[in-house]
Design a protein around this motif. Structure first.
Motif, PDB file in Angstrom:
ATOM      1  N   ASP A   1      14.411  33.911  39.431  1.00  0.00           N
ATOM      2  CA  ASP A   1      15.720  34.565  39.443  1.00  0.00           C
ATOM      3  C   ASP A   1      16.794  33.721  40.124  1.00  0.00           C
ATOM      4  O   ASP A   1      16.527  32.979  41.061  1.00  0.00           O
ATOM      5  CB  ASP A   1      15.615  35.919  40.152  1.00  0.00           C
ATOM      6  CG  ASP A   1      16.876  36.740  39.965  1.00  0.00           C
ATOM      7  OD1 ASP A   1      17.137  37.118  38.808  1.00  0.00           O
ATOM      8  OD2 ASP A   1      17.594  36.977  40.943  1.00  0.00           O
ATOM      9  N   HIS A   2      18.031  33.899  39.625  1.00  0.00           N
ATOM     10  CA  HIS A   2      19.233  33.282  40.214  1.00  0.00           C
ATOM     11  C   HIS A   2      19.225  33.341  41.734  1.00  0.00           C
ATOM     12  O   HIS A   2      19.574  32.386  42.404  1.00  0.00           O
ATOM     13  CB  HIS A   2      20.504  34.064  39.840  1.00  0.00           C
ATOM     14  CG  HIS A   2      20.729  34.209  38.397  1.00  0.00           C
ATOM     15  ND1 HIS A   2      20.923  35.424  37.786  1.00  0.00           N
ATOM     16  CD2 HIS A   2      20.798  33.285  37.418  1.00  0.00           C
ATOM     17  CE1 HIS A   2      21.116  35.238  36.519  1.00  0.00           C
ATOM     18  NE2 HIS A   2      21.043  33.968  36.248  1.00  0.00           N
ATOM     19  N   ALA A   3      18.924  34.532  42.220  1.00  0.00           N
ATOM     20  CA  ALA A   3      19.074  34.807  43.653  1.00  0.00           C
ATOM     21  C   ALA A   3      18.282  33.801  44.486  1.00  0.00           C
ATOM     22  O   ALA A   3      18.774  33.312  45.500  1.00  0.00           O
ATOM     23  CB  ALA A   3      18.620  36.223  43.955  1.00  0.00           C
TER      24      ALA A   3
ATOM     25  N   ALA B   1      13.587  27.634  36.180  1.00  0.00           N
ATOM     26  CA  ALA B   1      14.510  28.110  37.212  1.00  0.00           C
ATOM     27  C   ALA B   1      15.844  28.492  36.572  1.00  0.00           C
ATOM     28  O   ALA B   1      16.454  27.695  35.873  1.00  0.00           O
ATOM     29  CB  ALA B   1      14.724  27.033  38.264  1.00  0.00           C
ATOM     30  N   GLU B   2      16.273  29.736  36.808  1.00  0.00           N
ATOM     31  CA  GLU B   2      17.521  30.261  36.251  1.00  0.00           C
ATOM     32  C   GLU B   2      18.677  30.060  37.216  1.00  0.00           C
ATOM     33  O   GLU B   2      18.470  29.950  38.428  1.00  0.00           O
ATOM     34  CB  GLU B   2      17.404  31.780  36.079  1.00  0.00           C
ATOM     35  CG  GLU B   2      16.672  32.254  34.886  1.00  0.00           C
ATOM     36  CD  GLU B   2      16.973  33.734  34.677  1.00  0.00           C
ATOM     37  OE1 GLU B   2      17.808  34.031  33.819  1.00  0.00           O
ATOM     38  OE2 GLU B   2      16.394  34.579  35.378  1.00  0.00           O
ATOM     39  N   GLY B   3      19.884  30.072  36.671  1.00  0.00           N
ATOM     40  CA  GLY B   3      21.082  30.113  37.508  1.00  0.00           C
ATOM     41  C   GLY B   3      21.331  28.848  38.308  1.00  0.00           C
ATOM     42  O   GLY B   3      21.900  28.900  39.396  1.00  0.00           O
TER      43      GLY B   3
ATOM     44  N   THR C   1      24.648  24.059  40.610  1.00  0.00           N
ATOM     45  CA  THR C   1      25.161  22.864  41.306  1.00  0.00           C
ATOM     46  C   THR C   1      24.088  21.766  41.308  1.00  0.00           C
ATOM     47  O   THR C   1      22.888  22.060  41.196  1.00  0.00           O
ATOM     48  CB  THR C   1      25.486  23.172  42.785  1.00  0.00           C
ATOM     49  OG1 THR C   1      24.265  23.449  43.475  1.00  0.00           O
ATOM     50  CG2 THR C   1      26.425  24.362  42.926  1.00  0.00           C
ATOM     51  N   PRO C   2      24.521  20.507  41.465  1.00  0.00           N
ATOM     52  CA  PRO C   2      23.557  19.405  41.560  1.00  0.00           C
ATOM     53  C   PRO C   2      22.573  19.608  42.718  1.00  0.00           C
ATOM     54  O   PRO C   2      21.397  19.274  42.594  1.00  0.00           O
ATOM     55  CB  PRO C   2      24.444  18.181  41.810  1.00  0.00           C
ATOM     56  CG  PRO C   2      25.759  18.530  41.189  1.00  0.00           C
ATOM     57  CD  PRO C   2      25.919  20.008  41.412  1.00  0.00           C
ATOM     58  N   ALA C   3      23.041  20.192  43.822  1.00  0.00           N
ATOM     59  CA  ALA C   3      22.144  20.416  44.965  1.00  0.00           C
ATOM     60  C   ALA C   3      21.027  21.386  44.583  1.00  0.00           C
ATOM     61  O   ALA C   3      19.861  21.183  44.944  1.00  0.00           O
ATOM     62  CB  ALA C   3      22.940  20.964  46.149  1.00  0.00           C
ATOM     63  N   GLN C   4      21.387  22.433  43.827  1.00  0.00           N
ATOM     64  CA  GLN C   4      20.367  23.389  43.393  1.00  0.00           C
ATOM     65  C   GLN C   4      19.384  22.726  42.431  1.00  0.00           C
ATOM     66  O   GLN C   4      18.178  22.956  42.495  1.00  0.00           O
ATOM     67  CB  GLN C   4      21.036  24.597  42.720  1.00  0.00           C
ATOM     68  CG  GLN C   4      21.773  25.466  43.733  1.00  0.00           C
ATOM     69  CD  GLN C   4      22.697  26.473  43.076  1.00  0.00           C
ATOM     70  OE1 GLN C   4      22.848  26.509  41.851  1.00  0.00           O
ATOM     71  NE2 GLN C   4      23.321  27.295  43.890  1.00  0.00           N
ATOM     72  N   ARG C   5      19.920  21.889  41.555  1.00  0.00           N
ATOM     73  CA  ARG C   5      19.018  21.197  40.624  1.00  0.00           C
ATOM     74  C   ARG C   5      18.040  20.318  41.383  1.00  0.00           C
ATOM     75  O   ARG C   5      16.863  20.253  41.048  1.00  0.00           O
ATOM     76  CB  ARG C   5      19.823  20.349  39.636  1.00  0.00           C
ATOM     77  CG  ARG C   5      18.945  19.743  38.555  1.00  0.00           C
ATOM     78  CD  ARG C   5      19.707  18.767  37.683  1.00  0.00           C
ATOM     79  NE  ARG C   5      20.121  17.608  38.434  1.00  0.00           N
ATOM     80  CZ  ARG C   5      21.178  16.869  38.121  1.00  0.00           C
ATOM     81  NH1 ARG C   5      21.934  17.175  37.089  1.00  0.00           N
ATOM     82  NH2 ARG C   5      21.483  15.828  38.858  1.00  0.00           N
ATOM     83  N   GLU C   6      18.535  19.662  42.422  1.00  0.00           N
ATOM     84  CA  GLU C   6      17.665  18.782  43.191  1.00  0.00           C
ATOM     85  C   GLU C   6      16.512  19.540  43.842  1.00  0.00           C
ATOM     86  O   GLU C   6      15.374  19.085  43.844  1.00  0.00           O
ATOM     87  CB  GLU C   6      18.464  18.036  44.263  1.00  0.00           C
ATOM     88  CG  GLU C   6      18.964  16.685  43.759  1.00  0.00           C
ATOM     89  CD  GLU C   6      20.088  16.127  44.610  1.00  0.00           C
ATOM     90  OE1 GLU C   6      20.005  16.269  45.857  1.00  0.00           O
ATOM     91  OE2 GLU C   6      21.044  15.573  44.033  1.00  0.00           O
ATOM     92  N   ILE C   7      16.836  20.705  44.379  1.00  0.00           N
ATOM     93  CA  ILE C   7      15.804  21.519  45.027  1.00  0.00           C
ATOM     94  C   ILE C   7      14.741  21.945  44.014  1.00  0.00           C
ATOM     95  O   ILE C   7      13.538  21.865  44.255  1.00  0.00           O
ATOM     96  CB  ILE C   7      16.443  22.750  45.709  1.00  0.00           C
ATOM     97  CG1 ILE C   7      17.116  22.302  47.007  1.00  0.00           C
ATOM     98  CG2 ILE C   7      15.410  23.848  45.972  1.00  0.00           C
ATOM     99  CD1 ILE C   7      17.910  23.363  47.704  1.00  0.00           C
ATOM    100  N   VAL C   8      15.243  22.356  42.846  1.00  0.00           N
ATOM    101  CA  VAL C   8      14.346  22.816  41.786  1.00  0.00           C
ATOM    102  C   VAL C   8      13.467  21.669  41.291  1.00  0.00           C
ATOM    103  O   VAL C   8      12.257  21.820  41.110  1.00  0.00           O
ATOM    104  CB  VAL C   8      15.196  23.429  40.646  1.00  0.00           C
ATOM    105  CG1 VAL C   8      14.391  23.552  39.376  1.00  0.00           C
ATOM    106  CG2 VAL C   8      15.759  24.780  41.086  1.00  0.00           C
TER     107      VAL C   8
ATOM    108  N   ARG D   1       9.890  22.124  35.820  1.00  0.00           N
ATOM    109  CA  ARG D   1      10.210  21.264  34.681  1.00  0.00           C
ATOM    110  C   ARG D   1      11.108  21.899  33.629  1.00  0.00           C
ATOM    111  O   ARG D   1      11.384  21.297  32.598  1.00  0.00           O
ATOM    112  CB  ARG D   1       8.898  20.757  34.050  1.00  0.00           C
ATOM    113  CG  ARG D   1       8.185  19.746  34.962  1.00  0.00           C
ATOM    114  CD  ARG D   1       6.972  19.133  34.319  1.00  0.00           C
ATOM    115  NE  ARG D   1       5.860  20.060  34.244  1.00  0.00           N
ATOM    116  CZ  ARG D   1       4.914  20.163  35.190  1.00  0.00           C
ATOM    117  NH1 ARG D   1       4.973  19.402  36.261  1.00  0.00           N
ATOM    118  NH2 ARG D   1       3.944  21.019  35.052  1.00  0.00           N
ATOM    119  N   LEU D   2      11.550  23.126  33.905  1.00  0.00           N
ATOM    120  CA  LEU D   2      12.491  23.775  32.985  1.00  0.00           C
ATOM    121  C   LEU D   2      13.625  24.395  33.785  1.00  0.00           C
ATOM    122  O   LEU D   2      13.389  25.002  34.834  1.00  0.00           O
ATOM    123  CB  LEU D   2      11.789  24.875  32.174  1.00  0.00           C
ATOM    124  CG  LEU D   2      10.736  24.450  31.144  1.00  0.00           C
ATOM    125  CD1 LEU D   2      10.000  25.682  30.609  1.00  0.00           C
ATOM    126  CD2 LEU D   2      11.372  23.674  29.996  1.00  0.00           C
ATOM    127  N   GLY D   3      14.851  24.253  33.290  1.00  0.00           N
ATOM    128  CA  GLY D   3      15.989  24.801  34.007  1.00  0.00           C
ATOM    129  C   GLY D   3      17.029  25.397  33.075  1.00  0.00           C
ATOM    130  O   GLY D   3      17.078  25.099  31.883  1.00  0.00           O
TER     131      GLY D   3
END
Ligand code: C2E
Ligand code: MG
Ligand code: MG
Ligand code: MG
Length: 292
Positions: free
Chosen positions: A202-204, A236-238, A241-248, A254-256
């Motif tokens: 979830d986004h949250a 990973a949904e929602g 930002t690049p920072a969120q992508r990095e964490i994921v 492997r899917l976003g």
């Protein structure tokens, strides 16, 4: 004085409640004709492979534009449709449109899948699996190209019945995603028993790093690892930002999906992106503004 204040408050609540009821019945009446009046559209939000950011699929999201009411959000009208029994009709329309679009993309040679959101009510309708099989057949879509998203809310109800339904659905060959995982409805224990293929975080959970740096990374980490340990694909949904992508990405996901890669758009727009083989939301740093 206090009594008067209390009375005013009750009146305010009563008024608000009446407004909600009125809105609800307006939406219900209008929704009844939305299909025949051509007010519904699907948009498709890209799902990308990480870290390549290549589009691999798309989630179909329902849009309702009413000439007087304007755009009504699915978060508002889907519950109305569920309560009024209109969801079966809407869901059938969504499934049909999504599969029609998917068939077009596959015919054009694109290697994609499409996911469709499912209300618990639809899932529990008589012979829903049969309906799905019929639509796949109508468009000649290979079942594994279709993903059906079930929310955690569905999980809160009768587990045994839910499992039976999902097993039945899956026997048609479609894949099942558990949507909005981590939003707070299902327990970790239940996840182990659910016949699902994809876990959508979830986004949250994903959005948290923006507000409280550092707290979400371990949560995303644990959920991704849990999903993989259970043999699921994790999406990973929602991601905004690049920072969120990095964490994921660091968590091994492997899917976003998310605004960083694109919001829901009409099929033609996504088609253009698929055709160009272009990745969604370039990883490159945008050119400085001062440059012509
Ligand atoms: P969902 O299935 O979890 O869909 C994701 C929602 O997050 C979508 O909202 C999407 O536009 C939004 N979103 C996408 N990227 C981002 C981002 O980066 N940040 C944030 N904050 N949000 C993002 P939408 O389209 O308003 O749909 C809301 C919910 O309505 C969906 O949540 C789904 O549960 C339901 N829904 C939408 N279409 C259908 C449908 O055809 N049938 C059913 N039963 N439910 C639907
Ligand atoms: Mg969804
Ligand atoms: Mg979701
Ligand atoms: Mg949702």
């Amino acid at each position: 004085y206090a009594k008067q204040r209390g009375k005013n408050r009750v009146e305010r609540y009563q008024k608000r409640y009446d407004e909600l009821l009125r809105r609800h019945s307006v939406l219900e009446n209008e929704l009844r004709h939305a299909i025949e009046r051509d007010q519904l559209r699907l948009v498709f939000q890209p799902v990308v492979a990480l870290p390549s950011v290549r589009p691999v699929g798309a989630e179909a999201l329902l849009r309702w534009h009413h000439p007087d009411l304007g755009s009504v959000r699915p978060d508002e009208f889907i519950p109305v449709a569920e309560e009024s029994g209109l969801i079966g009709m809407l869901g059938a329309w969504v499934l049909d449109q999504a599969c029609g679009q998917l068939a077009q993309w596959l015919t054009a040679g694109h290697d994609v899948w499409v996911s469709v959101n499912l209300s618990p009510k639809e899932l529990h309708a008589a012979d829903y699996a049969g309906q799905v099989a019929a639509v796949l057949d109508k468009y000649g879509v290979p079942p594994q190209r279709l993903v059906l998203e079930v929310t955690e809310h569905a999980v809160a109800t009768d587990m045994d019945e839910l499992i039976r339904r999902l097993v039945e659905l899956r026997s048609t060959g479609v894949r099942i995603a558990l949507d909005d995982f981590g939003a707070g409805y299902s327990s970790l224990g239940q996840l182990r028993n659910l016949p699902v293929d994809i876990l959508k975080i979830d986004h949250a959970l994903v959005a948290e790093p923006e507000s409280r740096t550092g707290t979400a990374a371990p949560l995303v980490d644990v959920v991704v690892r849990l999903g993989h340990r259970l043999g699921l694909e994790v999406l990973a949904e929602g991601i905004g930002t690049p920072a969120q992508r990095e964490i994921v990405e660091a968590a091994g996901c492997r899917l976003g999906q998310g605004s960083l890669f694109g919001w829901g758009v009409p099929a033609e727009h996504l088609e253009a992106q698929l055709r160009a083989g272009r990745s969604c939301g370039s990883r490159q740093v945008p050119a400085p503004r001062s440059r012509p």
